[in-house]
Write an enzyme that holds these catalytic residues in place. Structure first.
Site, PDB file in Angstrom:
ATOM      1  N   ASP A   5       5.852   0.279   8.468  1.00 32.57           N
ATOM      2  CA  ASP A   5       6.951   0.376   7.490  1.00 32.57           C
ATOM      3  C   ASP A   5       8.306   0.504   8.160  1.00 32.57           C
ATOM      4  OD1 ASP A   5       5.007   2.316   5.089  1.00 32.57           O
ATOM      5  OD2 ASP A   5       5.025   0.190   5.598  1.00 32.57           O
TER       6      ASP A   5
ATOM      7  N   ARG B 260       1.810  -0.816  -6.230  1.00 33.01           N
ATOM      8  CA  ARG B 260       0.636  -0.843  -5.366  1.00 33.01           C
ATOM      9  C   ARG B 260      -0.100   0.500  -5.421  1.00 33.01           C
ATOM     10  NH1 ARG B 260      -3.399  -3.359  -2.756  1.00 33.01           N
ATOM     11  NH2 ARG B 260      -4.231  -1.980  -1.152  1.00 33.01           N
TER      12      ARG B 260
ATOM     13  N   ARG C 122      -3.586  -7.949  -0.175  1.00 32.78           N
ATOM     14  CA  ARG C 122      -3.703  -6.479  -0.173  1.00 32.78           C
ATOM     15  C   ARG C 122      -5.040  -6.132  -0.826  1.00 32.78           C
ATOM     16  NH1 ARG C 122       1.946  -3.444  -0.774  1.00 32.78           N
ATOM     17  NH2 ARG C 122       0.710  -1.839   0.261  1.00 32.78           N
TER      18      ARG C 122
ATOM     19  N   LYS D  77       8.001   9.296  -0.217  1.00 29.57           N
ATOM     20  CA  LYS D  77       7.526   8.434  -1.314  1.00 29.57           C
ATOM     21  C   LYS D  77       5.999   8.320  -1.264  1.00 29.57           C
ATOM     22  CE  LYS D  77       7.444   3.807  -0.867  1.00 29.57           C
ATOM     23  NZ  LYS D  77       6.143   3.166  -1.182  1.00 29.57           N
ATOM     24  N   ASN D  78       5.448   8.025  -0.085  1.00 29.74           N
ATOM     25  CA  ASN D  78       4.013   7.719  -0.001  1.00 29.74           C
ATOM     26  C   ASN D  78       3.124   8.954  -0.136  1.00 29.74           C
ATOM     27  OD1 ASN D  78       4.681   5.079   0.091  1.00 29.74           O
ATOM     28  ND2 ASN D  78       4.400   4.836   2.299  1.00 29.74           N
TER      29      ASN D  78
ATOM     30  N   CYS E 204       4.283  -4.731  -2.896  1.00 32.09           N
ATOM     31  CA  CYS E 204       5.035  -5.590  -1.963  1.00 32.09           C
ATOM     32  C   CYS E 204       4.269  -6.876  -1.666  1.00 32.09           C
ATOM     33  CB  CYS E 204       5.246  -4.855  -0.645  1.00 32.09           C
ATOM     34  SG  CYS E 204       6.465  -3.591  -0.826  1.00 32.09           S
TER      35      CYS E 204
ATOM     36  N   ARG F 212      13.005   1.191  -5.239  1.00 36.59           N
ATOM     37  CA  ARG F 212      11.637   1.740  -5.359  1.00 36.59           C
ATOM     38  C   ARG F 212      11.433   2.882  -4.377  1.00 36.59           C
ATOM     39  NH1 ARG F 212       7.671  -2.350  -3.600  1.00 36.59           N
ATOM     40  NH2 ARG F 212       6.373  -0.489  -3.639  1.00 36.59           N
TER      41      ARG F 212
ATOM     42  N   ASP G 207     -11.296  -3.782  -0.784  1.00 38.67           N
ATOM     43  CA  ASP G 207     -12.740  -3.758  -0.492  1.00 38.67           C
ATOM     44  C   ASP G 207     -13.193  -2.432   0.127  1.00 38.67           C
ATOM     45  OD1 ASP G 207     -11.103  -5.066   1.678  1.00 38.67           O
ATOM     46  OD2 ASP G 207     -12.943  -4.683   2.798  1.00 38.67           O
TER      47      ASP G 207
HETATM   48  C1  EPZ Z   1       0.032   2.137   2.546  1.00 37.01           C
HETATM   49  O1  EPZ Z   1      -0.390   0.925   1.944  1.00 37.01           O
HETATM   50  C2  EPZ Z   1       1.512   2.252   2.272  1.00 37.01           C
HETATM   51  N1  EPZ Z   1       1.744   2.296   0.824  1.00 37.01           N
HETATM   52  C3  EPZ Z   1       2.261   1.067   2.874  1.00 37.01           C
HETATM   53  O2  EPZ Z   1       3.646   1.345   2.735  1.00 37.01           O
HETATM   54  C4  EPZ Z   1       1.967   0.984   4.368  1.00 37.01           C
HETATM   55  O3  EPZ Z   1       2.529  -0.214   4.868  1.00 37.01           O
HETATM   56  C5  EPZ Z   1       0.460   0.995   4.620  1.00 37.01           C
HETATM   57  O4  EPZ Z   1      -0.154   2.122   3.967  1.00 37.01           O
HETATM   58  C6  EPZ Z   1       0.136   1.096   6.106  1.00 37.01           C
HETATM   59  O5  EPZ Z   1       0.689   2.276   6.622  1.00 37.01           O
HETATM   60  C7  EPZ Z   1       1.610   3.491   0.202  1.00 37.01           C
HETATM   61  O6  EPZ Z   1       1.301   4.498   0.815  1.00 37.01           O
HETATM   62  C8  EPZ Z   1       1.867   3.479  -1.284  1.00 37.01           C
HETATM   63  P1  EPZ Z   1      -3.620   0.152   4.117  1.00 37.01           P
HETATM   64  P2  EPZ Z   1      -1.980   0.609   1.831  1.00 37.01           P
HETATM   65  O7  EPZ Z   1      -4.768   0.249   3.181  1.00 37.01           O
HETATM   66  O8  EPZ Z   1      -2.737   1.860   1.644  1.00 37.01           O
HETATM   67  C9  EPZ Z   1      -6.212  -3.672   5.216  1.00 37.01           C
HETATM   68  C10 EPZ Z   1       5.827   1.091   1.990  1.00 37.01           C
HETATM   69  O9  EPZ Z   1       6.670   0.363   2.512  1.00 37.01           O
HETATM   70  N2  EPZ Z   1      -7.115  -3.233   4.135  1.00 37.01           N
HETATM   71  O10 EPZ Z   1      -3.447   1.215   5.154  1.00 37.01           O
HETATM   72  O11 EPZ Z   1      -2.139  -0.492   0.848  1.00 37.01           O
HETATM   73  C11 EPZ Z   1      -4.894  -4.177   4.667  1.00 37.01           C
HETATM   74  O12 EPZ Z   1      -4.989  -5.544   4.307  1.00 37.01           O
HETATM   75  C12 EPZ Z   1       4.434   0.577   1.807  1.00 37.01           C
HETATM   76  O13 EPZ Z   1       6.010   2.293   1.673  1.00 37.01           O
HETATM   77  C13 EPZ Z   1      -8.318  -3.912   3.933  1.00 37.01           C
HETATM   78  O14 EPZ Z   1      -8.636  -4.847   4.644  1.00 37.01           O
HETATM   79  O15 EPZ Z   1      -2.267   0.033   3.298  1.00 37.01           O
HETATM   80  C14 EPZ Z   1      -3.973  -3.965   5.831  1.00 37.01           C
HETATM   81  O16 EPZ Z   1      -4.110  -5.064   6.721  1.00 37.01           O
HETATM   82  C15 EPZ Z   1       4.349  -0.917   2.082  1.00 37.01           C
HETATM   83  N3  EPZ Z   1      -9.138  -3.503   2.933  1.00 37.01           N
HETATM   84  C16 EPZ Z   1      -4.536  -2.711   6.518  1.00 37.01           C
HETATM   85  O17 EPZ Z   1      -5.866  -2.559   6.022  1.00 37.01           O
HETATM   86  C17 EPZ Z   1      -8.821  -2.445   2.112  1.00 37.01           C
HETATM   87  O18 EPZ Z   1      -9.623  -2.103   1.213  1.00 37.01           O
HETATM   88  C18 EPZ Z   1      -3.776  -1.427   6.218  1.00 37.01           C
HETATM   89  O19 EPZ Z   1      -3.676  -1.284   4.821  1.00 37.01           O
HETATM   90  C19 EPZ Z   1      -7.591  -1.777   2.324  1.00 37.01           C
HETATM   91  C20 EPZ Z   1      -6.759  -2.190   3.337  1.00 37.01           C
END
Ligand code: EPZ
Length: 429
Positions: free
Chosen positions: A305, A93, A122, A22-23, A117, A397, A125
């Protein structure tokens, strides 16, 4: 509302074919916006997030054709206006990837702030920080992120946090920028690598994906290609966890064992027998699971995940286990749901402390998000009695044919259609 009804206690035996990731799909489909030709994407899962992303491109003017259940043909040259409205992207998302793809092609993008989610803040920045170093300015105006640049020039960004989304968006925005871009503290997830491979197949020049430093030399054009998506590591991990909880002997086909290493290691620590082959893993379990501690980390650490799924396994493990969520702020909303099934656990800060109990008993529960929903299914399969899982739109989803895959290995699970809201497909004619 539709729900799943599960009669727990069946041991699982047989074979499950894992679908495309999916991702990876929700990143590769928007990446087609950057292409100057027609792309055919194969091995995509038939799930709401993927179909939703394809529909967004179609509404924006792309030609999108479903070739069959797991292949799609996209020609994005019909997109003229780089705007994705709230109505188009509201509960997805991954829609944030439209920012990088539209900016990379048009030097402009207007995308509604993402939904998705519900487990804490989320932010985007880091995405905006990446776009900024390439020369794009942004403003947030009535729920839309508006980006524009006279032109995009390669540069260097050091992410403050390891972010899958920000890494993916930076690749999308910089792949056609002038000059060289370096991404430091990049995410290393398999789907980040898959996107880089897709872009390189189209003619991009990206090196280092899968490490924490990715180097990109901007190119003029990206041609149309045919590309097959990697198997879904989290879907595979979810079914591995299901077998561990019910007991049984199941072979998962169409996997990349290397992508499952942290999940395999943790399940082996709990006493599950896992045999790795070239493109399959065999999961065997016939005894009580051992306690253990888990801490979620960016890849190659234990994936966040898989956190709800592994927590459910530990509710019946002998002894005390601790699961720490180190990626997201609050990914424990499902705890109250499994507590109603007799689990003994309590959240302490960023961890949940789990005291193993003899058994779980079936109860009505709800899916609080995609992976928590999968964890509720696992809990029901390994509980005594009947479990109903509501709000299963979360599960649809991200899990293709979940009922067929589980009943195919002996699970007693069915989708209950509410006579008012929906009827089974075969009765829709
Ligand atoms: C991706 O989300 C995945 N979604 C999520 O999977 C997964 O949990 C996550 O990566 C971590 O592996 C998709 O790929 C569509 P991140 P993403 O940016 O990219 C912080 C599922 O179940 N952060 O890696 O949104 C954030 O708050 C979904 O398939 C910032 O601070 O996750 C978090 O604490 C749920 N600023 C951490 O980084 C930013 O600009 C990791 O988030 C971006 C993120």
């Amino acid at each position: 509302m539709e729900k799943f009804e599960i009669h727990g206690g069946n041991v699982l035996n047989g074979t499950i074919k894992i679908s495309g990731a999916k991702n990876a799909a929700v990143a590769i489909i928007p990446a087609v916006i950057l292409s100057d030709g027609v792309c055919t994407i194969e091995n995509i899962p038939d799930i709401d997030d993927v179909n939703g992303m394809a529909e967004i491109l179609s509404k924006m003017g792309a030609s999108v054709k479903k070739i069959d259940k797991s292949a799609i043909e996209i020609d994005a040259r019909g997109i003229k206006d780089p705007v994705a409205t709230y109505d188009q992207v509201r509960n997805m998302r991954a829609s944030c990837y439209l920012m990088g793809a539209l900016l990379g092609r048009f030097c402009r993008a207007e995308v509604a702030l993402p939904g998705g989610c519900d487990f804490g803040v989320r932010p985007v920045d880091q995405h905006l920080k990446g776009f900024g170093v390439l020369g794009a300015e942004h403003q947030v105006d009535s729920g839309m992120i508006k980006l524009k640049a006279d032109s995009l020039t390669g540069s260097r960004v050091y992410f403050d946090v390891t972010s899958v989304g920000a890494t993916i968006n930076m690749m999308l925005a910089s792949v056609k920028a002038k000059g060289k871009t370096t991404i430091e503290n990049a995410a290393k997830e398999p789907h980040v690598v898959d996107l880089a491979n897709f872009l390189n197949t189209m003619g991009a020049d990206i090196r280092g994906a899968g490490t924490d430093v990715i180097k990109i030399n901007g190119v003029e054009t990206l041609k149309g290609v045919t590309y097959s998506i990697i198997p879904d590591q989290i879907e595979a991990g979810t079914y591995m966890a299901a077998v561990a909880f019910t007991g049984g002997d199941v072979t998962l086909q169409n996997v990349i064992p290397k992508h499952l290493e942290s999940i395999t290691a943790k399940l082996r620590e709990m006493g599950v027998v896992i045999e790795e082959n070239d493109d399959s893993v065999r999961v065997f379990c016939d005894k009580k699971l051992k306690r253990c501690n888990v801490k979620t980390m960016p890849h190659p650490g234990f994936p966040t995940d898989m956190q709800p799924q592994i927590a459910v396994l530990l509710t019946k493990a002998r002894g005390t286990s601790i699961v720490t969520e180190a990626v997201w702020d609050d990914r424990f909303k499902y705890i109250d749901e499994i507590r109603r099934m007799g689990a003994d656990l309590k959240v302490e800060g960023k961890s949940v402390v789990i005291e193993g109990v003899e058994k779980l008993t079936g109860a009505p529960v709800r899916a609080t998000d995609l992976r928590a929903g999968a964890a509720m299914i696992i809990a029901g399969l390994g509980a005594e009695g009947v479990t109903t899982v509501e709000e299963i739109h979360h599960i649809d989803r991200g899990y293709e044919d979940v009922i067929e895959k589980l009943t195919g290995v002996g699970a007693d699970i069915k989708r209950i259609y509410n006579e008012v809201s929906s009827v089974p497909p075969e009765q829709k004619k």
